[in-house]
Design a protein around this motif. Structure first.
Motif, PDB file in Angstrom:
ATOM      1  N   VAL B  30     -32.034 -23.009  13.689  1.00 30.14           N
ATOM      2  CA  VAL B  30     -31.969 -22.805  15.144  1.00 30.14           C
ATOM      3  C   VAL B  30     -30.833 -21.827  15.411  1.00 30.14           C
ATOM      4  N   GLY B  31     -31.109 -20.767  16.111  1.00 29.41           N
ATOM      5  CA  GLY B  31     -30.067 -19.782  16.445  1.00 29.41           C
ATOM      6  C   GLY B  31     -29.719 -18.904  15.266  1.00 29.41           C
ATOM      7  N   ASP B  32     -28.644 -18.131  15.445  1.00 32.13           N
ATOM      8  CA  ASP B  32     -28.244 -17.169  14.429  1.00 32.13           C
ATOM      9  C   ASP B  32     -27.619 -17.855  13.225  1.00 32.13           C
ATOM     10  N   LEU B  33     -27.644 -17.123  12.126  1.00 34.63           N
ATOM     11  CA  LEU B  33     -26.967 -17.619  10.922  1.00 34.63           C
ATOM     12  C   LEU B  33     -25.454 -17.508  11.134  1.00 34.63           C
ATOM     13  N   LEU B  34     -24.719 -18.408  10.505  1.00 35.28           N
ATOM     14  CA  LEU B  34     -23.260 -18.403  10.673  1.00 35.28           C
ATOM     15  C   LEU B  34     -22.624 -17.209   9.972  1.00 35.28           C
ATOM     16  N   ASP B  35     -21.655 -16.573  10.663  1.00 40.15           N
ATOM     17  CA  ASP B  35     -20.929 -15.462  10.048  1.00 40.15           C
ATOM     18  C   ASP B  35     -19.771 -15.956   9.195  1.00 40.15           C
ATOM     19  N   GLU B  36     -19.270 -17.138   9.541  1.00 33.23           N
ATOM     20  CA  GLU B  36     -18.156 -17.702   8.772  1.00 33.23           C
ATOM     21  C   GLU B  36     -18.338 -19.211   8.706  1.00 33.23           C
ATOM     22  N   ASP B  37     -17.956 -19.781   7.583  1.00 39.55           N
ATOM     23  CA  ASP B  37     -18.018 -21.229   7.447  1.00 39.55           C
ATOM     24  C   ASP B  37     -17.046 -21.860   8.461  1.00 39.55           C
ATOM     25  N   PRO B  38     -17.532 -22.732   9.346  1.00 39.64           N
ATOM     26  CA  PRO B  38     -16.630 -23.329  10.361  1.00 39.64           C
ATOM     27  C   PRO B  38     -15.439 -24.073   9.756  1.00 39.64           C
ATOM     28  N   ILE B  39     -15.544 -24.507   8.521  1.00 37.95           N
ATOM     29  CA  ILE B  39     -14.416 -25.242   7.915  1.00 37.95           C
ATOM     30  C   ILE B  39     -13.180 -24.342   7.784  1.00 37.95           C
ATOM     31  N   ILE B  40     -13.401 -23.032   7.642  1.00 36.14           N
ATOM     32  CA  ILE B  40     -12.253 -22.123   7.484  1.00 36.14           C
ATOM     33  C   ILE B  40     -11.329 -22.251   8.699  1.00 36.14           C
ATOM     34  N   ASP B  41     -11.927 -22.372   9.861  1.00 32.87           N
ATOM     35  CA  ASP B  41     -11.115 -22.513  11.070  1.00 32.87           C
ATOM     36  C   ASP B  41     -10.316 -23.821  11.044  1.00 32.87           C
ATOM     37  N   SER B  42     -10.968 -24.861  10.553  1.00 29.27           N
ATOM     38  CA  SER B  42     -10.254 -26.146  10.431  1.00 29.27           C
ATOM     39  C   SER B  42      -9.090 -26.025   9.462  1.00 29.27           C
ATOM     40  N   LEU B  43      -9.279 -25.220   8.419  1.00 24.17           N
ATOM     41  CA  LEU B  43      -8.188 -25.028   7.450  1.00 24.17           C
ATOM     42  C   LEU B  43      -6.986 -24.361   8.129  1.00 24.17           C
ATOM     43  N   ARG B  44      -7.268 -23.388   8.992  1.00 23.93           N
ATOM     44  CA  ARG B  44      -6.173 -22.688   9.693  1.00 23.93           C
ATOM     45  C   ARG B  44      -5.376 -23.679  10.548  1.00 23.93           C
ATOM     46  N   LYS B  45      -6.069 -24.668  11.065  1.00 20.17           N
ATOM     47  CA  LYS B  45      -5.423 -25.619  11.973  1.00 20.17           C
ATOM     48  C   LYS B  45      -4.528 -26.624  11.252  1.00 20.17           C
ATOM     49  N   LYS B  46      -4.558 -26.614   9.919  1.00 24.58           N
ATOM     50  CA  LYS B  46      -3.685 -27.562   9.205  1.00 24.58           C
ATOM     51  C   LYS B  46      -2.205 -27.199   9.408  1.00 24.58           C
ATOM     52  N   GLY B  47      -1.958 -25.926   9.642  1.00 21.42           N
ATOM     53  CA  GLY B  47      -0.608 -25.493  10.032  1.00 21.42           C
ATOM     54  C   GLY B  47       0.463 -25.607   8.969  1.00 21.42           C
ATOM     55  N   ARG B  48       0.087 -25.587   7.722  1.00 22.79           N
ATOM     56  CA  ARG B  48       1.103 -25.675   6.656  1.00 22.79           C
ATOM     57  C   ARG B  48       1.715 -24.298   6.372  1.00 22.79           C
ATOM     58  N   THR B  49       2.839 -24.314   5.671  1.00 25.22           N
ATOM     59  CA  THR B  49       3.457 -23.069   5.189  1.00 25.22           C
ATOM     60  C   THR B  49       3.673 -23.226   3.688  1.00 25.22           C
ATOM     61  N   PRO B  50       3.024 -22.396   2.898  1.00 27.87           N
ATOM     62  CA  PRO B  50       3.151 -22.594   1.442  1.00 27.87           C
ATOM     63  C   PRO B  50       4.586 -22.343   0.951  1.00 27.87           C
ATOM     64  N   ILE B  51       5.001 -23.188   0.051  1.00 28.52           N
ATOM     65  CA  ILE B  51       6.297 -22.989  -0.612  1.00 28.52           C
ATOM     66  C   ILE B  51       5.997 -22.501  -2.021  1.00 28.52           C
ATOM     67  N   ARG B  52       6.730 -21.462  -2.434  1.00 28.94           N
ATOM     68  CA  ARG B  52       6.512 -20.930  -3.782  1.00 28.94           C
ATOM     69  C   ARG B  52       7.399 -21.668  -4.783  1.00 28.94           C
ATOM     70  N   TYR B  53       6.820 -22.008  -5.906  1.00 23.34           N
ATOM     71  CA  TYR B  53       7.548 -22.715  -6.965  1.00 23.34           C
ATOM     72  C   TYR B  53       7.535 -21.889  -8.240  1.00 23.34           C
ATOM     73  N   GLU B  54       8.525 -22.146  -9.078  1.00 19.42           N
ATOM     74  CA  GLU B  54       8.641 -21.412 -10.343  1.00 19.42           C
ATOM     75  C   GLU B  54       7.991 -22.175 -11.486  1.00 19.42           C
ATOM     76  N   GLU B  55       7.967 -23.519 -11.362  1.00 15.55           N
ATOM     77  CA  GLU B  55       7.478 -24.350 -12.460  1.00 15.55           C
ATOM     78  C   GLU B  55       6.392 -25.294 -11.950  1.00 15.55           C
ATOM     79  N   LEU B  56       5.444 -25.565 -12.805  1.00 15.36           N
ATOM     80  CA  LEU B  56       4.365 -26.480 -12.442  1.00 15.36           C
ATOM     81  C   LEU B  56       4.903 -27.889 -12.186  1.00 15.36           C
ATOM     82  N   SER B  57       5.887 -28.282 -13.007  1.00 19.07           N
ATOM     83  CA  SER B  57       6.448 -29.632 -12.850  1.00 19.07           C
ATOM     84  C   SER B  57       7.093 -29.806 -11.468  1.00 19.07           C
ATOM     85  N   GLN B  58       7.714 -28.721 -10.978  1.00 22.62           N
ATOM     86  CA  GLN B  58       8.371 -28.802  -9.654  1.00 22.62           C
ATOM     87  C   GLN B  58       7.330 -29.062  -8.567  1.00 22.62           C
TER      88      GLN B  58
END
Lengths: 283, 510
Positions: B30-58
């Motif tokens: 029904v209607g047009d095909l989606l241009d983007e997966d709607p979940i991507i927008d939900s991911l943006r709304k998580k509002g996290r800020t990635p922290i970079r790490y040097e070691e996997l254990s950290q």
């Protein structure tokens, strides 16, 4: 028969599938595909398959070993009487060879309570001498129902390049078609050994059909669709044949400018007959 | 009929609800095909800020992971995956115990790493779509004895989206990230294409770890930085040559080509191949061959397909480039050509496994498919399909998206040789039910075609087209006439695992 699929007689996985691809006949090969030390096991395997396997409506042919080898008699002894099949015999050149085979089959048929003369033969013409003698060979036995052309040996003997210009084999092909037609036999063209070259296969099949062959041997299931298509009446031919036959009831003596006489009528009937046969087979 | 005996409970899993007979879930587009997966927008709304790490254990310490929790991975790197191994080795070193491993699938070298993690007690439960030796072999030995849950791609996405299962840490491999921490699998030296199976993990996990080996100024964004908690740069995430390993290739086998030709004839006769139709082909050479026959047909008839979904391969990309297909919806790119296309072509759209096949996602593309072609190891008299184990019970494959797409497609065609070696693939009752017969419409083999009696419309189309059919009973008889009737193989006394249907019920055990 449009397509005759060669299948090595010592490879069960190929043998049990050979009948599903849509070839008009399956040729179980005891000759070139089987190494000398494997001949015995191939014979045993094929004999057992003949006894136990349901081939449904598949036309069966066995290419036995050449009459100049120590194996051909053993091939026939192992298989005759197990079920009906046509014997395809390679490298035939002389009347004496046909007579030798004919008598041996007579003896085996008598010994095994078969109708004498019931086993049919396809003779393979693969040498210059065979081509020269083709007319006499075609009429040498009532068992013979078809001539087949073997191009590889013929090219080797004459120096013709197998994949050279298409006309190079026209002479031999026409000679064989003429010899076969003289006795009302089918004539089958050689196999195309270049498996990746599907265009070459189609071109060769078209040329063979235009020269009068009714079909062609194939060595791989992938070749069947092309060869069946080329040797089946085309839509244009079927329409033409129907127009010819429908015009017979009236006073019209020409169709699209072509005069209709007995040979034209016969040709039209043959096209429709072949179309009907092949359509039923494919169902 | 599915007719399986299902236990009331399963260790580590809890109460079990048995699957009842299933029917189609197809819903027209029904209607047009989606241009983007709607979940991507939900991911943006998580509002996290990635922290970079040097070691996997950290990063593991920062994730809050504790014994007994669930961790997740995706398998887009296929045979080339080194991330799963890298993480499990670190978890072993750090002394973690009793973790539940939730995978989209696992293959190649990574199977050894998982087995080692099980043997050392790091992993005490596995949830996956499929697995390979030596892990599968060990799982089937009574000595290993850990619970195993097999889910389809859509079933896994549903379990995550509906929060049936909760993931503490999702480990996501990315072939590239940018300065902010957005990630993708579509560019970089170890590009693998779509990252679709990991998208629900990124949404639902408490903590999202990204492991990458490449950074670029500008990348196509598959998972936005707002969904990512920790980011680690490593020398290499995998071996590029293994990325297309285990994927599908055009078959050269005559029997498989014959089956493909017959399947294509069935599909064409069904009258569903018309403007704007959609289709998907499963893994396996026969399925891919069907797509190529259909491509030729579309060219000749000048028909354009609206979309192809699922796993995307080079031949499908070519169909799109030739104008035969409007859109490609890609949950997994099977080769480099597909990965490149994903990064360069705006009509080649990355989708999550939820958009692909989650039965609770209202946009679920599997439910909008017109035609689905599936491979199988066995099919039975009730059209039930096994795509996970062999007739002897050995784990051979994976559920993949088969149960999802079979249920969703208007026409589901199962393609398989009628026997392999001397073992019949048509049987009275499959060893493991993966896809219920009520969702399967036609079975195509080299020895005959059987139509599910529920689909009188298909039967009528085939009759009109002059395509002969057999009943499943007749097909079985024909096959047994060739192979003989095999002796049944006893099942293991001990339950090795359960197969969860896409709705969260349990359809079978193994």
């Amino acid at each position: 028969m449009r397509t005759l699929l060669y299948t090595p007689a010592n490879t069960p996985s190929m043998m049990i599938q050979a009948q599903v691809y849509g070839a008009d006949a399956v040729i179980f090969d005891l000759e070139d595909a089987i190494a000398p030390d494997k001949k015995l096991e191939a014979r045993i395997l094929l004999a057992q398959m003949f006894e136990e396997w349901d081939f449904e409506t598949t036309e069966l042919i066995v290419r036995i070993n050449g009459l100049d080898t120590p194996w051909w008699k053993e091939d026939l002894i192992a298989l005759m009487g197990k079920r009906a099949f046509t014997v395809r015999v390679p490298m035939i050149e002389t009347l004496e060879q046909v007579t030798l085979l004919d008598r041996f089959l007579n003896d085996l048929e008598t010994e095994r309570d078969m109708v004498v003369g019931s086993t049919r033969i396809h003779i393979l013409i693969e040498t210059p001498k065979g081509v020269v003698n083709a007319y006499s060979l075609a009429g040498a036995s009532k068992r013979i129902t078809a001539l087949g052309f073997g191009a590889e040996d013929y090219c080797r003997a004459t120096g013709i390049i197998r994949k050279g210009p298409p006309y190079t084999l026209d002479y031999v092909r026409s000679s064989l078609v003429n010899a076969a037609a003289s006795y009302g036999l089918e004539c089958h063209d050689c196999a195309w050994g270049f498996l990746e070259d599907r265009t070459g296969l189609e071109e060769e099949a078209r040329r063979s059909r235009s020269l009068g062959f009714c079909g062609k041997s194939v060595i791989h299931p992938d070749q069947i669709e092309i060869v069946n298509r080329v040797f089946s009446p085309t839509e244009d031919e079927i329409n033409w044949a129907e127009r010819i036959l429908s015009s017979l009831s009236g006073d019209v003596h020409t169709v699209s400018g072509q005069m209709i006489d007995a040979p034209v009528e016969a040709q039209a009937r043959r096209i429709l007959e072949l179309h009907s046969i092949y359509t039923k087979q494919e169902e | 009929m599915i007719s399986r005996t299902i236990p009331d409970t399963y260790k580590g899993y809890g109460d079990v609800r048995p699957t009842m007979n299933q029917t189609k879930s197809h819903t027209a587009q029904v209607g047009d095909l989606l241009d983007e997966d709607p979940i991507i927008d939900s991911l943006r709304k998580k509002g996290r800020t990635p922290i970079r790490y040097e070691e996997l254990s950290q990063i593991i310490r920062a994730s809050g992971l504790a014994d007994g929790m669930r961790i997740s991975f995706h398998h887009h790197l296929r045979l080339g995956d080194r991330v799963l191994q890298m993480v499990l080795e670190e978890l072993m070193k750090m002394g973690f115990k009793d973790l539940t491993l939730c995978l989209s699938s696992v293959m190649g070298e990574a199977c050894k790493a998982v087995l080692q993690a099980v043997e050392t007690g790091v992993i005490s439960m596995i949830e996956t779509t499929g697995m390979k030796p030596p892990l599968s072999t060990a799982v089937q030995q009574a000595t290993l004895g850990i619970p195993v849950v097999i889910r389809s791609h859509g079933g896994r996405a549903r379990a995550l989206m509906q929060e049936d299962i909760s993931i503490q840490v999702a480990f996501i491999a990315a072939s590239a990230c940018d300065r902010r921490g957005n990630i993708t699998g579509a560019v970089g030296p170890n590009r693998f294409g779509s990252i679709g199976y990991a998208i629900p993990d990124a949404l639902r996990s408490e903590y999202v770890v990204v492991i990458t080996d490449h950074e670029e100024e500008s990348i196509p964004v598959s998972i936005p930085y707002q969904a990512i908690d920790g980011l680690l740069r490593v020398p290499s995430i995998g071996a590029k040559e293994g990325l297309s390993g285990g994927s599908i290739r055009r078959t050269k086998r005559p029997v498989e080509k014959l089956i493909a030709r017959r399947a294509a004839e069935v599909i064409i006769a069904s009258d569903l191949v018309r403007a704007e139709f959609s289709f998907q082909v499963g893994s396996g050479g026969i399925s891919l061959e069907v797509s190529q026959i259909l491509a030729e047909y579309l060219k000749k008839r000048d028909i354009k397909c609206s979309f192809i979904s699922g796993g995307i391969t080079e031949p499908l990309v070519k169909m799109h480039e030739e104008g035969l297909v409007e859109r490609l919806y890609d949950v997994q790119s099977f080769d480099d050509a597909a990965a490149v296309s994903l990064s360069e072509n705006k009509e080649h759209i990355e989708m999550s496994s939820s958009l692909y096949a989650d039965p609770t996602n209202e946009s679920c593309l599997a439910h909008r498919l017109d035609i689905m072609v599936l491979s199988a190891t066995e099919v039975d008299l009730d059209f039930n399909v096994n795509s996970f184990t062999g007739t002897d019970g050995r784990i051979l494959g994976a559920l993949g998206g088969a149960p999802d797409t079979a249920a969703g497609a208007r026409l589901t065609v199962v393609v398989l040789p009628s026997f392999r070696g001397r073992i019949p693939s048509i049987c009275s009752s499959v060893r493991t039910v993966c896809t219920p017969g009520g969702t399967v419409d036609v079975v195509v083999t080299e020895r005959g075609i059987a139509v599910n009696p529920l689909r009188e419309d298909i039967l009528s189309c085939l009759k009109t087209a002059g395509i002969p059919t057999l009943t499943m009973g007749e097909l079985l008889e024909k096959v047994l006439g060739i192979t003989g009737k095999p002796m049944s193989i006893a099942r293991h006394a001990q339950l090795q695992g359960i197969v969860e249907y896409r709705d969260g019920t349990v359809i079978d055990t193994f």
